[in-house]
Enzyme design. Structure first.
Site, PDB file in Angstrom:
ATOM      1  N   CYS A   1       0.908  -1.305  -0.122  1.00 35.95           N
ATOM      2  CA  CYS A   1       0.183   0.012  -0.100  1.00 35.95           C
ATOM      3  C   CYS A   1       0.720   1.308   0.109  1.00 35.95           C
ATOM      4  CB  CYS A   1      -0.918   0.068   1.199  1.00 35.95           C
ATOM      5  SG  CYS A   1      -1.968   1.371   1.396  1.00 35.95           S
TER       6      CYS A   1
ATOM      7  N   TYR B   1      -6.041   5.909  -8.827  1.00 33.62           N
ATOM      8  CA  TYR B   1      -7.062   5.083  -8.382  1.00 33.62           C
ATOM      9  C   TYR B   1      -8.311   5.476  -9.074  1.00 33.62           C
ATOM     10  CZ  TYR B   1      -3.658   3.278  -5.066  1.00 33.62           C
ATOM     11  OH  TYR B   1      -2.550   2.249  -4.491  1.00 33.62           O
TER      12      TYR B   1
END
Length: 326
Positions: A55, A185
């Site tokens: 992440c 994203y």
């Protein structure tokens, strides 16, 4: 990914609105108090950082822990394994919650230990207080800022949030977040052509502007690294590995930007950093979990990138220092 609703796990995930990806705000995103920052320094082992190697937001906090030499003050636990109910906490096995006789298997169980009626996503990073059994923060920017303020005898004499740059760094961070770090994203999760087109256009206009900024500046604000550089680094690190293909940001690669590519290698080659970067995990976890764009969970061959190639950006530091002193 799923979420908690009033303390119960559900597979629903309220992140798509009218075909566009909307990242929910972190629930524990308030400023970390001066008392807690002082306690971190004076109570080694009390505060834990729960992170993930895959992440980018988690890696921000993990990098600051390394840069500020807080490894022996703040224990790190890497959440990893199959994401059956969000992040597995310990590869599918149980994990003993620090300083308790409690065991958990999923990260979301740490959230309900902190608040049994919690509603929201269970994300990393998490700064956990093992004494009060509370989440202090799950917002990477707030954790980075707090760790930079922790004072110990072993820290490097560096300040990654110089007061003179507070306003400029805030503006830069917001611009990069909206256009690039979260923009990739928005592109990758888009469920409409319009949402995708808008997101990917903003991604590359942001990269184009950053390429210009780094023509004369070794780092974003001159010859010295700041927290803004490390926030950007975790996105750029993943661009050719993940976002170019999986998130459909294919107009240009990072390596097509000479300044940005050299800048990323410069940061990567900072002492103690390369050993914290797990490229194979970044790729595998992203392609198996991040979007619906890879339905067969195929992990691609890694691009041929030489992270150790000379970056030659130290020349910019010399010229900038000469301009400052001259």
């Amino acid at each position: 990914m799923g979420m908690l609703y009033k303390g119960k796990w559900t597979d629903r995930d309220d992140i798509i609105h009218n075909g566009a990806y909307l990242r929910p705000d972190s629930k524990y995103n308030s400023s970390i108090s001066a008392d807690i920052i002082e306690n971190i320094a004076n109570s080694p082992g009390r505060y834990w950082l729960i992170g993930s190697n895959s992440c980018q937001w988690s890696q921000r906090a993990m990098l600051m822990r390394t840069l500020k030499k807080l490894d022996h003050i703040i224990p790190l636990h890497i959440a990893h394994g199959p994401r059956l109910e969000g992040y597995a906490i310990n590869g599918g096995k149980v994990w003993n919650v620090p300083d308790t006789d409690l065991t958990i298997q999923h990260l979301h169980q740490l959230y309900t230990l902190s608040d049994r009626h919690y509603t929201g996503r269970s994300t990393v990073p998490v700064l956990w207080d093992s004494q009060t059994r509370q989440i202090i923060s799950n917002e990477s920017s707030q954790i980075m800022l707090a760790l930079d303020k922790v004072k110990t005898q072993d820290q490097l004499p560096l300040n990654y949030y110089p007061p003179s740059l507070n306003e400029k760094m805030s503006d830069m961070d917001n611009w990069i977040y909206n256009g690039l770090s979260n923009g990739v994203y928005k592109a990758g999760f888009a469920q409409s052509q319009d949402a995708y087109d808008q997101a990917v256009s903003l991604v590359f206009s942001t990269l184009d502007k950053l390429e210009q900024i780094l023509t004369e500046n070794r780092f974003l604000f001159g010859p010295n690294q700041t927290a803004s550089d490390w926030k950007l680094f975790t996105t750029l690190l993943r661009f050719d590995l993940v976002y170019f293909t999986l998130h459909r940001c294919q107009k240009r690669r990072l390596v097509d930007y000479p300044n940005l590519w050299a800048y990323t290698r410069d940061l990567y080659q900072t002492p103690s950093i390369a050993g914290t970067v797990d490229i194979s995990t970044i790729v595998a976890a992203s392609f198996q979990n991040d979007t619906a764009n890879n339905p067969h969970n195929i992990i691609p061959v890694l691009p041929d990138l030489d992270w150790g190639a000379p970056h030659n950006r130290d020349v910019l530091s010399s010229s900038q220092n000469q301009r400052i002193t001259g």
